[in-house]
Scaffold this motif. Structure first.
Motif, PDB file in Angstrom:
ATOM      1  N   TYR A 190       0.836  -1.194   0.000  1.00 38.95           N
ATOM      2  CA  TYR A 190       0.000   0.000   0.000  1.00 38.95           C
ATOM      3  C   TYR A 190       0.875   1.249   0.000  1.00 38.95           C
ATOM      4  O   TYR A 190       1.737   1.403   0.870  1.00 38.95           O
ATOM      5  N   SER A 191       0.641   2.152  -0.944  1.00 39.32           N
ATOM      6  CA  SER A 191       1.227   3.479  -0.849  1.00 39.32           C
ATOM      7  C   SER A 191       0.270   4.353  -0.037  1.00 39.32           C
ATOM      8  O   SER A 191      -0.764   3.886   0.434  1.00 39.32           O
ATOM      9  N   TYR A 192       0.589   5.634   0.112  1.00 37.40           N
ATOM     10  CA  TYR A 192      -0.199   6.478   1.012  1.00 37.40           C
ATOM     11  C   TYR A 192      -1.618   6.741   0.519  1.00 37.40           C
ATOM     12  O   TYR A 192      -2.498   7.027   1.308  1.00 37.40           O
ATOM     13  N   ASN A 193      -1.839   6.651  -0.761  1.00 37.52           N
ATOM     14  CA  ASN A 193      -3.181   6.877  -1.290  1.00 37.52           C
ATOM     15  C   ASN A 193      -3.985   5.589  -1.419  1.00 37.52           C
ATOM     16  O   ASN A 193      -5.123   5.621  -1.863  1.00 37.52           O
ATOM     17  N   ASP A 194      -3.393   4.478  -1.051  1.00 37.45           N
ATOM     18  CA  ASP A 194      -4.059   3.187  -1.204  1.00 37.45           C
ATOM     19  C   ASP A 194      -4.894   2.844   0.023  1.00 37.45           C
ATOM     20  O   ASP A 194      -4.683   3.368   1.121  1.00 37.45           O
ATOM     21  N   ARG A 195      -5.821   1.936  -0.178  1.00 40.72           N
ATOM     22  CA  ARG A 195      -6.649   1.442   0.913  1.00 40.72           C
ATOM     23  C   ARG A 195      -7.265   0.127   0.462  1.00 40.72           C
ATOM     24  O   ARG A 195      -7.150  -0.274  -0.702  1.00 40.72           O
ATOM     25  N   LEU A 196      -7.949  -0.555   1.378  1.00 38.25           N
ATOM     26  CA  LEU A 196      -8.631  -1.810   1.061  1.00 38.25           C
ATOM     27  C   LEU A 196     -10.005  -1.769   1.701  1.00 38.25           C
ATOM     28  O   LEU A 196     -10.137  -1.630   2.912  1.00 38.25           O
ATOM     29  N   GLY A 197     -11.053  -1.847   0.857  1.00 34.54           N
ATOM     30  CA  GLY A 197     -12.417  -1.751   1.344  1.00 34.54           C
ATOM     31  C   GLY A 197     -12.814  -2.920   2.226  1.00 34.54           C
ATOM     32  O   GLY A 197     -12.148  -3.962   2.268  1.00 34.54           O
ATOM     33  N   LEU A 198     -13.914  -2.765   2.925  1.00 33.18           N
ATOM     34  CA  LEU A 198     -14.415  -3.809   3.808  1.00 33.18           C
ATOM     35  C   LEU A 198     -14.727  -5.080   3.030  1.00 33.18           C
ATOM     36  O   LEU A 198     -15.348  -5.041   1.963  1.00 33.18           O
ATOM     37  N   HIS A 199     -14.320  -6.192   3.579  1.00 32.20           N
ATOM     38  CA  HIS A 199     -14.553  -7.485   2.930  1.00 32.20           C
ATOM     39  C   HIS A 199     -14.417  -8.584   3.968  1.00 32.20           C
ATOM     40  O   HIS A 199     -13.987  -8.352   5.104  1.00 32.20           O
ATOM     41  N   HIS A 259     -13.409  -6.688   7.480  1.00 33.69           N
ATOM     42  CA  HIS A 259     -12.203  -5.943   7.813  1.00 33.69           C
ATOM     43  C   HIS A 259     -11.691  -5.206   6.578  1.00 33.69           C
ATOM     44  O   HIS A 259     -12.040  -5.549   5.443  1.00 33.69           O
ATOM     45  N   GLY A 260     -10.887  -4.199   6.822  1.00 37.42           N
ATOM     46  CA  GLY A 260     -10.324  -3.429   5.729  1.00 37.42           C
ATOM     47  C   GLY A 260      -9.292  -2.447   6.236  1.00 37.42           C
ATOM     48  O   GLY A 260      -9.128  -2.246   7.439  1.00 37.42           O
ATOM     49  N   VAL A 261      -8.572  -1.842   5.315  1.00 33.52           N
ATOM     50  CA  VAL A 261      -7.570  -0.831   5.636  1.00 33.52           C
ATOM     51  C   VAL A 261      -8.137   0.528   5.243  1.00 33.52           C
ATOM     52  O   VAL A 261      -8.318   0.815   4.054  1.00 33.52           O
ATOM     53  N   ARG A 262      -8.444   1.353   6.247  1.00 30.34           N
ATOM     54  CA  ARG A 262      -9.032   2.668   5.969  1.00 30.34           C
ATOM     55  C   ARG A 262      -8.011   3.623   5.373  1.00 30.34           C
ATOM     56  O   ARG A 262      -8.287   4.343   4.420  1.00 30.34           O
ATOM     57  N   ARG A 263      -6.805   3.630   5.927  1.00 31.72           N
ATOM     58  CA  ARG A 263      -5.790   4.535   5.405  1.00 31.72           C
ATOM     59  C   ARG A 263      -4.410   4.130   5.903  1.00 31.72           C
ATOM     60  O   ARG A 263      -4.285   3.424   6.903  1.00 31.72           O
ATOM     61  N   ILE A 264      -3.409   4.564   5.164  1.00 35.82           N
ATOM     62  CA  ILE A 264      -2.018   4.419   5.573  1.00 35.82           C
ATOM     63  C   ILE A 264      -1.595   5.750   6.185  1.00 35.82           C
ATOM     64  O   ILE A 264      -1.783   6.809   5.585  1.00 35.82           O
TER      65      ILE A 264
END
Length: 294
Positions: A190-199, A259-264
């Motif tokens: 993940y770069s700073y603009n990346d994220r991963l939606g809920l799944h 779960h997901g990644v909201r932000r870096i």
């Protein structure tokens, strides 16, 4: 066969804007591991060479050799739910460097990092590669090869050992957490603009899902804000900070959590992260390994 161009996004030459591959196969720590790990080189020229030293060792000996180097003697433990635990500062500095070097070694060839697409054709906001088996956001586990014809590299023994040992540490306090032998590792960057939606991680065999076979998630690099819970409603989800060296495990009754990644988070660069970046050339961002049994 085309080599993955996105590998160039994962690495940088320290102190330079160009990429150098002069040290990529023998980083500051991978050379110390290769005497006992059982990963074949992607460029095997002589199949008649002597068998690797690892073949005369038991699995337990190899596991201990890896983990004496990778696991901190003291690490924090935070139980997040039934079958879900976060180990803080679980990996040593050397362990984190080894993991980055192993990833960069295999990302050099076919099957390396790329930006996958979802069903609508839109690109995901991360880069991904798989070890052991292929998983894709659209085809799931149905395919053995990516669209470019490349197959995943083998699952490194060190990654299997990491997952097994982390689960054993979790089982000391969670009697009902089952064991798991991973056959796939999904590596995301993940770069700073990346994220991963809920799944939910629910593409695995239904028998393993019903048994609650755990997922092991490893974080290296910049910190991530991680959301989790038993609902898709973000307002009702819990959040936790995943930092470099942390290992998160969720299985049992928590196996199907959303779960997901909201932000870096912006770079704070504590000393440990700065050293990993300096020794490996990892670009700013977060490397995550997800190990599971498909």
């Amino acid at each position: 066969m085309n080599y993955s161009s996105s590998f160039y996004r994962l690495l940088k030459t320290v102190g330079s804007s160009s990429v150098s591959f002069g040290n990529v196969f023998h980083g500051p720590s991978i050379g110390m591991l290769k005497q006992y790990h059982n990963i074949p080189s992607p460029n095997i020229e002589d199949e008649n060479k002597a068998k690797p030293f690892s073949l005369i060792m038991t699995d337990r000996v190899r596991r201990n050799l890896v983990f004496d180097r990778w696991r901190n003697f003291m690490f924090g433990r935070k139980e997040l739910g039934p079958g879900m635990v976060l180990f803080k500062n679980y990996l040593t500095h050397m362990g984190q460097v080894d993991i980055v070097n192993i990833c960069q070694k295999w990302a050099m060839g076919p099957g390396g990092f790329y930006r996958p697409s979802n069903r609508s054709g839109a690109k995901l906001r991360l880069h991904m590669m798989c070890f052991g088996r292929l998983w894709d956001p659209v085809t799931k586990y149905e395919k053995s090869y990516r669209s470019d014809g490349s197959a995943p590299p083998p699952l490194p023994y060190e990654f299997i050992s990491l997952a097994e040992n982390a689960i054993e540490d979790a089982q000391l306090h969670m009697n009902l957490l089952p064991s798991m032998l991973p056959d796939i590792c999904v590596a995301n960057f993940y770069s700073y603009n990346d994220r991963l939606g809920l799944h939910q991680d629910c593409d695995e065999h239904v028998g393993g899902l019903d048994r609650g076979l755990p997922v092991v998630s490893v974080s290296i690099g910049e910190s991530a804000e991680f959301l989790y819970g038993h609902t898709r409603d973000e307002n009702k989800l819990e959040k936790v900070l995943l930092e470099s060296g942390d290992v998160l495990i969720f299985g049992g009754k928590s196996r199907r959590i959303f779960h997901g990644v909201r932000r870096i988070l912006p770079p704070l660069h504590p000393i440990g992260v700065s050293q990993v970046i300096k020794e490996t050339g990892l670009i700013l961002g977060r490397l995550n390994l997800t190990l599971k049994q498909s």
